[in-house]
Scaffold this motif. Structure first.
Motif, mmCIF file in Angstrom:
data_model
loop_
_atom_site.group_PDB
_atom_site.id
_atom_site.type_symbol
_atom_site.label_atom_id
_atom_site.label_comp_id
_atom_site.label_asym_id
_atom_site.label_seq_id
_atom_site.Cartn_x
_atom_site.Cartn_y
_atom_site.Cartn_z
ATOM 1 N N LEU A 202 0.831 -1.200 0.000
ATOM 2 C CA LEU A 202 0.000 0.000 0.000
ATOM 3 C C LEU A 202 0.870 1.256 0.000
ATOM 4 C CD1 LEU A 202 -2.714 -1.159 2.566
ATOM 5 C CD2 LEU A 202 -2.550 -1.636 0.117
ATOM 6 N N ILE A 203 0.700 2.053 -1.051
ATOM 7 C CA ILE A 203 1.483 3.279 -1.225
ATOM 8 C C ILE A 203 1.049 4.290 -0.153
ATOM 9 C CG2 ILE A 203 1.938 5.194 -2.827
ATOM 10 C CD1 ILE A 203 3.186 2.402 -3.553
ATOM 11 N N GLY A 204 2.037 4.877 0.538
ATOM 12 C CA GLY A 204 1.732 5.813 1.623
ATOM 13 C C GLY A 204 1.623 5.097 2.962
ATOM 14 N N PHE B 192 6.701 4.780 0.526
ATOM 15 C CA PHE B 192 6.435 6.092 -0.075
ATOM 16 C C PHE B 192 7.752 6.739 -0.476
ATOM 17 C CE2 PHE B 192 4.700 10.430 -0.528
ATOM 18 C CZ PHE B 192 3.528 10.118 -1.215
#
Lengths: 313, 313
Positions: free
Chosen positions: B207-209, B213
């Motif tokens: 999951l990006i963030g 990131f």
């Protein structure tokens, strides 16, 4: 005894909403806002209110969530949803689920009945079965309009991206943020994604901190728009970070969407409630259906600068 | 002509690493750091360097990623990975993928060959096939140790959570953050998740963030630890937000992990490089294998306060 004035904000997706469904979209977000407001006014929780509002929106075929979800490249429905409780920071989400009526309720079950936050695909369907969520024939979730849109996509999919982008293909997402009488904040988002998406594509909606976020001390956010752009800047958490640094809710959503536009060229919308009860929304797309319920007044709109109000009592 | 001194930070997962695999873990992160450093020293991109480092870690069975991934409740492997380019903010991720050797390379293909950021389950496997990624027999990815751990989990799964938590079950994740000679930052994370996870459970890594990131103006982050806690506070973006407000990288990772511990009672670790080239790491678990390569010096450790160095030329 109410300690806090409750607040409800709803969105029905930020995109180039065609004229013929504008009124249905306005009506849909108004109904959802009224429903959520009734719940919190009578002492219900923010969590119950966002779930009930999103269920209404999922059941309304004009929105791209639940019944009326867009079709993927294979002509199938794959739905994503997430819900978050700003008090405990508990969160639940599901993605790429094919055969249930209300993804938001399954997301809540993930939050409440498992140790996990996100279940996808076959595993999410297995969990739904375990929870006795009725499995429906996916064809009952497909509307004529979505099928038409998919056929248009099929026709143009070999064309250049710019052509596809110029069509009003792929509508987008519903969401709710609520503060209840105890000052608790919850947020929820649900979507069918974009027409012609690859099988297994997951957008921002089921991702905590990206499409949905809630933390009582700061605020709650639900996002809509170009999912991949929202993922790249982690939009919901971006809004929260600005508010944590003292920015008000309205400036925080506006500045975050401007940042998304300038940094990754993405358009979208967001709704927000701050810990102090400020309700805010903004969109950089052509239109977004929105509604706010606060202090017995219902406000709503869809076009830029459109702002209607009516008393609710 | 190098404008910037390149920096590499690697982690091999934050958890209660058992004694018998401590040395292999140290060696694994050192090798990965050397590999990534060689690439950027000879003018290669941060993106190529993080991918190459994570491939090495995925191929090393001592780490919970690629070969050596933990088994889910059904005794199967489901792998997650993500990669992000801090210059363009382009990102790619895959989740719940069963039968490929190097999830991080498939994540990069999602970034470079599709309009999407995240593909899951069957759809991700379809995409792998389309890209001619060799599909492997999942049993070749399963190690004896992981099978033993899964059997222990099966034995205790009906016991109370506290008992399961007291066992050193479920190791965790690998990651890399690199700044190259042009000041470009990239981050990558890969995992097999936790032993006994539900089928379809997705943690923070893809999951990006959340798990990963990177944004050149601020810095890059890769996370590890209790995935659900990391999701609830959106850890990677949390670190970035603190740095955006002027905090240095070391304080930002420490404060973020302390916040995660106090707000949702979760333990974990994170590595980080700031836009100014500061390398940082921190963990609140018993151990985390880490390595830093900078200015021709390799540093590494695993136990709290363990800090070794050697020259690299």
């Amino acid at each position: 005894m109410s300690k806090v004035e409750p607040v409800v904000v709803i969105h029905g997706g930020a995109w180039a909403i065609p004229e013929k469904i504008c009124d249905a979209s306005r009506n849909g977000v108004k109904l959802a806002a009224r429903k959520a407001y009734e719940i919190v006014k009578s002492g219900g929780s923010a969590l119950d209110a966002v779930e009930a509002a999103v269920i209404l929106l999922e059941n309304e075929p004009v929105f791209d969530a639940g019944k009326g979800s867009c079709l993927n490249a294979a002509g199938e429905i794959e739905m994503d949803a997430s819900i978050m409780d700003g008090t405990s920071l508990k969160a639940g989400a599901i993605a790429a689920v094919t055969n249930i009526n209300n993804p938001i309720s399954l997301a809540r079950m993930v939050m409440e009945k498992t140790d996990h936050c996100l279940l996808v695909g076959e595993g999410a369907n297995m969990f739904a079965k375990e929870c006795n969520v009725p499995s429906v024939d996916p064809s009952t979730l497909i509307t004529e309009d979505c099928l038409e849109e998919w056929k248009t996509f099929q026709k143009y999919k070999s064309a250049v991206d710019s052509l596809i982008n110029s069509l009003t293909i792929g509508h987008d997402t519903v969401g709710a943020v609520v503060m209840d009488c105890n000052g608790r904040i919850a947020a929820a988002t649900s979507t069918g994604g974009i027409t012609g998406k690859r099988v297994g594509r997951v957008g921002d909606s089921p991702l905590i901190g990206t499409g949905t976020f809630a933390i009582d001390e700061i605020g709650g956010v639900s996002c809509t728009g170009h999912g991949e752009s929202i993922i790249k800047i982690c939009l919901a958490k971006h809004v929260i970070c600005l508010m944590e640094n003292g920015m008000n809710a309205q400036n925080a959503v506006e500045q975050s969407l401007q940042f998304m536009n300038s940094r990754v060229k993405g358009a979208g919308g967001a709704i927000c409630i701050s810990a102090s009860g400020e309700a805010a929304f903004h969109f950089t797309t052509e239109r977004m259906a929105w509604a706010i319920a606060k202090a017995n007044v219902l406000s709503w709109g869809l076009d830029p600068n459109e702002h209607n109000t009516e008393m609710m009592s």
